[in-house]
Design an enzyme around this catalytic site. Structure first.
Site, PDB file in Angstrom:
ATOM      1  N   SER A  77      -9.215   1.940   4.311  1.00 51.92           N
ATOM      2  CA  SER A  77     -10.433   2.051   3.500  1.00 51.92           C
ATOM      3  C   SER A  77     -10.113   2.248   2.021  1.00 51.92           C
ATOM      4  O   SER A  77     -11.009   2.199   1.183  1.00 51.92           O
ATOM      5  CB  SER A  77     -11.292   3.219   3.997  1.00 51.92           C
ATOM      6  N   GLN A 129     -14.260   4.739  -5.081  1.00 50.98           N
ATOM      7  CA  GLN A 129     -13.924   3.365  -4.707  1.00 50.98           C
ATOM      8  C   GLN A 129     -13.353   3.260  -3.298  1.00 50.98           C
ATOM      9  O   GLN A 129     -13.199   2.162  -2.776  1.00 50.98           O
ATOM     10  CB  GLN A 129     -12.958   2.763  -5.719  1.00 50.98           C
ATOM     11  N   ASN A 130     -13.046   4.391  -2.664  1.00 48.39           N
ATOM     12  CA  ASN A 130     -12.600   4.351  -1.282  1.00 48.39           C
ATOM     13  C   ASN A 130     -13.816   3.979  -0.428  1.00 48.39           C
ATOM     14  O   ASN A 130     -14.893   4.539  -0.583  1.00 48.39           O
ATOM     15  CB  ASN A 130     -12.018   5.693  -0.853  1.00 48.39           C
ATOM     16  N   GLN A 131     -13.636   3.053   0.494  1.00 49.62           N
ATOM     17  CA  GLN A 131     -14.741   2.520   1.286  1.00 49.62           C
ATOM     18  C   GLN A 131     -14.989   3.286   2.581  1.00 49.62           C
ATOM     19  O   GLN A 131     -15.859   2.908   3.364  1.00 49.62           O
ATOM     20  CB  GLN A 131     -14.458   1.051   1.611  1.00 49.62           C
TER      21      GLN A 131
END
Length: 173
Positions: free
Chosen positions: A150, A48-50
């Site tokens: 992020s 889920q980290n962008q």
């Protein structure tokens, strides 16, 4: 929760070595890897980290679609370096707010060792705060880019983060 588990969760966390070479033009600095990244020994491992999607836009290629080793190689090829401002710290969980007793990095020394470095980008407020303090008067030698984190814990939509992250590309050529 057993005391052994509690101690493991609050043990000192250690960051990874830098991903740079002599052609690095932009150094992206995070704070300290989260639990998932530490467990996998990979930068920005949490799905889920962008980070990988945002840095793909800045680099002009889909780095997120690659396997981890190829991602790191693509960063180097794009002249983007990666490191964290905190070398180690006590922390429960993954939030920057939980960082205690940080041992910081010598960001100024790494920056000085990169002859083509033009800009330093800070992935989130904690990285910015610690990183600018560590750079001190050397900060004026480089463009600095404050990025929205992020992290999935930073709930700003990706579309709002993207213009900040795309500024990285201005320093790559």
């Amino acid at each position: 929760m057993t005391s052994g588990y509690r101690n493991a969760m609050s043990a000192r966390k250690h960051a990874f070595p830098p991903v740079v070479d002599e052609h690095t033009r932009v150094l992206v600095l995070g704070s300290l890897p989260g639990e998932r990244s530490l467990a996998e020994q990979r930068y920005y491992a949490h799905p889920q980290n962008q980070f990988w999607r945002l840095i793909s836009a800045a680099a002009g290629r889909d780095i997120a679609a690659l396997d981890y080793d190829a991602r790191l190689a693509a960063l180097i090829e794009a002249r983007i370096g990666l490191w964290d401002v905190v070398a180690s710290a006590e922390r429960k969980g993954s939030t920057d707010a939980a960082i205690r007793e940080p041992e910081v990095r010598d960001i100024a020394a790494l920056a000085a060792s990169l002859p083509e470095l033009r800009a330093i980008a800070f992935n989130g407020g904690t990285a910015l705060k610690h990183g600018l303090r560590q750079l001190g008067q050397n900060a004026s030698r480089f463009a600095t880019i404050a990025l929205s984190s992020s992290s999935a814990l930073h709930t700003v939509p990706m579309a709002e983060k993207l213009p900040q992250w795309q500024r990285i590309s201005d320093y790559l050529t």
